[in-house]
Design an enzyme around this catalytic site. Structure first.
Site, short mmCIF file in Angstrom:
data_model
loop_
_atom_site.label_atom_id
_atom_site.label_comp_id
_atom_site.label_asym_id
_atom_site.label_seq_id
_atom_site.Cartn_x
_atom_site.Cartn_y
_atom_site.Cartn_z
N LYS A 11 -5.87 12.25 -1.60
CA LYS A 11 -4.76 12.86 -2.61
C LYS A 11 -4.90 14.43 -2.27
O LYS A 11 -5.17 14.97 -1.57
CB LYS A 11 -4.93 12.21 -4.07
CG LYS A 11 -4.81 10.73 -3.98
CD LYS A 11 -4.74 10.00 -5.46
CE LYS A 11 -4.75 8.49 -5.39
NZ LYS A 11 -4.31 7.94 -6.43
N GLY A 173 -5.73 4.01 -10.03
CA GLY A 173 -6.59 5.11 -10.66
C GLY A 173 -6.68 4.79 -12.17
O GLY A 173 -7.07 5.63 -13.03
N SER A 212 -8.25 1.06 -7.68
CA SER A 212 -9.38 0.99 -8.33
C SER A 212 -10.55 0.16 -7.53
O SER A 212 -11.32 -0.35 -8.17
CB SER A 212 -9.16 0.55 -9.66
OG SER A 212 -8.29 1.32 -10.44
#
Ligand code: PEP
Length: 249
Positions: A11, A173, A212
């Protein structure tokens, strides 16, 4: 036989020196990973740093996005030929953050998928539903819509050289991972749907799970029959944790 593939989506994180430290940690541990293909997708600014550090390591690298045009007046954008020039082999398309925060439609994502392949890049196509859609039992409908846009643009043959990442948006996330059974159910659905168009392509297509994933939960997910690796966000920013996931694949 599908070789598992674990890709790190960094990211918008990292300076050049942070990237150099992270990538050298990953390279140092690569010999402990027996099976999985490993890929990292840093931000555009860090691709060169990563490319230099990965030379001869067997680890691949790619980008997190591309523009559908090759060159021209598109301020702030980066194209497929530019990524190829940097030696990228993969590019993520249709990540949920791009769909939600930057308004990328299914059709634009499909055009990006096609642009990637036109320049020899392997697209990692992200699909997945929101929590609201899951609770309304719309998961399959959403995934069909996202896949159909790509099939309509490039045909089922486009999935000969592609990876699909199933990423339930509610798991990205958030620390709320899908259970291995929940993830497998959607992965099986994706493979069956594409199998209806071309059995051979669907059988050979690698399907990643994302949302996750950590060293501690990776094995249960990656042991599922239709899960062929992971797309890893937060945990890909720690070399040890990322390697733990790669070893589980
Ligand atoms: C992602 O952004 O693709 C992702 C899976 O993130 P995280 O692993 O942090 O949930």
């Amino acid at each position: 036989m599908r070789r598992p593939i674990v890709a790190g989506n960094w990211k918008m994180n990292g300076t050049r020196s942070e990237a150099a430290t992270l990538i050298s940690g990953i390279v140092a541990g690569v010999n402990s990973v027996n099976t999985a293909e490993i890929v990292v997708c840093p931000p555009f600014t860090l691709i060169s740093v990563v490319a230099d550090a990965l030379a001869g390591s067997g680890i691949g690298y790619g980008a997190q996005n591309l523009n559908v045009h090759d060159v021209g007046a598109f301020t702030g954008e980066v194209s497929g030929p530019m990524l190829r020039d940097l030696g990228c082999t993969y590019v993520i398309v249709g990540h949920s953050e791009r769909r939600a925060l930057y308004g990328e439609s299914d059709d634009l994502v499909a055009d990006k998928f096609r642009a990637a392949q036109q320049h020899g890049l392997v697209p990692i196509l992200c699909v997945g539903e929101t929590l609201d859609q899951r609770e309304k039992h719309q998961t399959e409908k959403v995934i069909i819509r996202q896949l159909d846009a790509v099939v309509d643009t490039v045909g089922i043959e486009g999935f000969n050289k592609a990876v699909i990442a199933y990423e339930p948006i509610w798991a990205i996330g958030t620390g709320m991972t899908a259970t291995p059974e929940q993830a497998q159910e959607v992965h099986r659905f994706i493979r069956e749907k594409l199998s209806g168009l071309d059995r051979n392509i669907a059988t050979n297509l690698r399907l990643q799970y994302g949302g996750s994933v950590k060293g501690a939960n990776a094995r249960g997910l990656l042991d599922q029959p239709d899960i062929d690796g992971g797309l890893i966000g937060g945990a890909s920013l720690q070399a040890d944790e990322f390697l733990n996931i790669c070893r589980a694949a």
